[in-house]
Motif scaffolding. Structure first.
Motif, PDB file in Angstrom:
ATOM      1  N   CYS A 276       0.830  -1.209   0.000  1.00  0.00           N
ATOM      2  CA  CYS A 276       0.000   0.000   0.000  1.00  0.00           C
ATOM      3  C   CYS A 276       0.862   1.256   0.000  1.00  0.00           C
ATOM      4  O   CYS A 276       0.521   2.244  -0.634  1.00  0.00           O
ATOM      5  CB  CYS A 276      -0.919   0.025   1.224  1.00  0.00           C
ATOM      6  N   ARG A 277       1.993   1.223   0.704  1.00  0.00           N
ATOM      7  CA  ARG A 277       2.880   2.389   0.777  1.00  0.00           C
ATOM      8  C   ARG A 277       3.658   2.606  -0.504  1.00  0.00           C
ATOM      9  O   ARG A 277       4.102   3.713  -0.787  1.00  0.00           O
ATOM     10  CB  ARG A 277       3.854   2.242   1.947  1.00  0.00           C
ATOM     11  N   ARG A 278       3.842   1.556  -1.288  1.00  0.00           N
ATOM     12  CA  ARG A 278       4.680   1.645  -2.498  1.00  0.00           C
ATOM     13  C   ARG A 278       3.970   2.230  -3.704  1.00  0.00           C
ATOM     14  O   ARG A 278       4.624   2.733  -4.605  1.00  0.00           O
ATOM     15  CB  ARG A 278       5.189   0.249  -2.867  1.00  0.00           C
ATOM     16  N   VAL A 279       2.661   2.111  -3.774  1.00  0.00           N
ATOM     17  CA  VAL A 279       1.942   2.552  -4.970  1.00  0.00           C
ATOM     18  C   VAL A 279       0.937   3.644  -4.627  1.00  0.00           C
ATOM     19  O   VAL A 279       0.544   3.793  -3.476  1.00  0.00           O
ATOM     20  CB  VAL A 279       1.213   1.368  -5.664  1.00  0.00           C
ATOM     21  N   VAL A 280       0.528   4.372  -5.635  1.00  0.00           N
ATOM     22  CA  VAL A 280      -0.421   5.454  -5.432  1.00  0.00           C
ATOM     23  C   VAL A 280      -1.862   4.950  -5.502  1.00  0.00           C
ATOM     24  O   VAL A 280      -2.745   5.452  -4.821  1.00  0.00           O
ATOM     25  CB  VAL A 280      -0.192   6.570  -6.478  1.00  0.00           C
TER      26      VAL A 280
END
Length: 134
Positions: A82-86
């Protein structure tokens, strides 16, 4: 046409992420959680408190993985993704209620601090009853 005035100061005042989340999220009908980079639930909105009210959630002390049936490594990997993609990342999280029943919820997670590095930003989780999401 430029006036030469910088309306964005070089140093912005610190933002209280929790209160910013609560001000906005309490207006929404869906259950929402704000989870930090260590997997600790930092804030919940009113809908989440109603939906998960039987769970003992202490902001900053309760780990999301401790409330779920899924293995902790799986929950941690989901939060990292979740933190890696927009875009919103879908998943199913099954919450273990104190009475012994399971509450499966459709989760949609997204990075909460758009400009932050993926390793330091928090995750906003939108939780929808599984039967309503299908």
């Amino acid at each position: 046409m430029s006036t030469g005035v910088n309306i964005f100061p070089a140093e912005s005042p610190p933002v209280d992420t929790r209160s910013q989340f609560e001000d906005l999220a309490d207006l929404l009908p869906e259950a929402m959680l704000l989870v930090d980079m260590d997997g600790l639930i930092q804030a919940t909105n009113a809908a989440a408190r109603r939906q998960l009210g039987k769970l003992d959630i202490e902001p900053g002390l309760t780990a999301l993985a401790a409330l779920c049936i899924e293995p902790p490594q799986q929950v941690a990997e989901y939060l990292r993704n979740c933190r890696r993609v927009v875009a919103l990342m879908p998943a199913t999280l099954t919450f273990r209620l104190p009475c012994g029943t399971a509450l499966p919820l459709r989760a949609q997670g997204a990075r909460f601090a758009p400009g932050a590095q993926p390793t330091s930003c928090w995750v906003l989780l939108r939780l929808i009853p599984k039967h309503a999401a299908e």
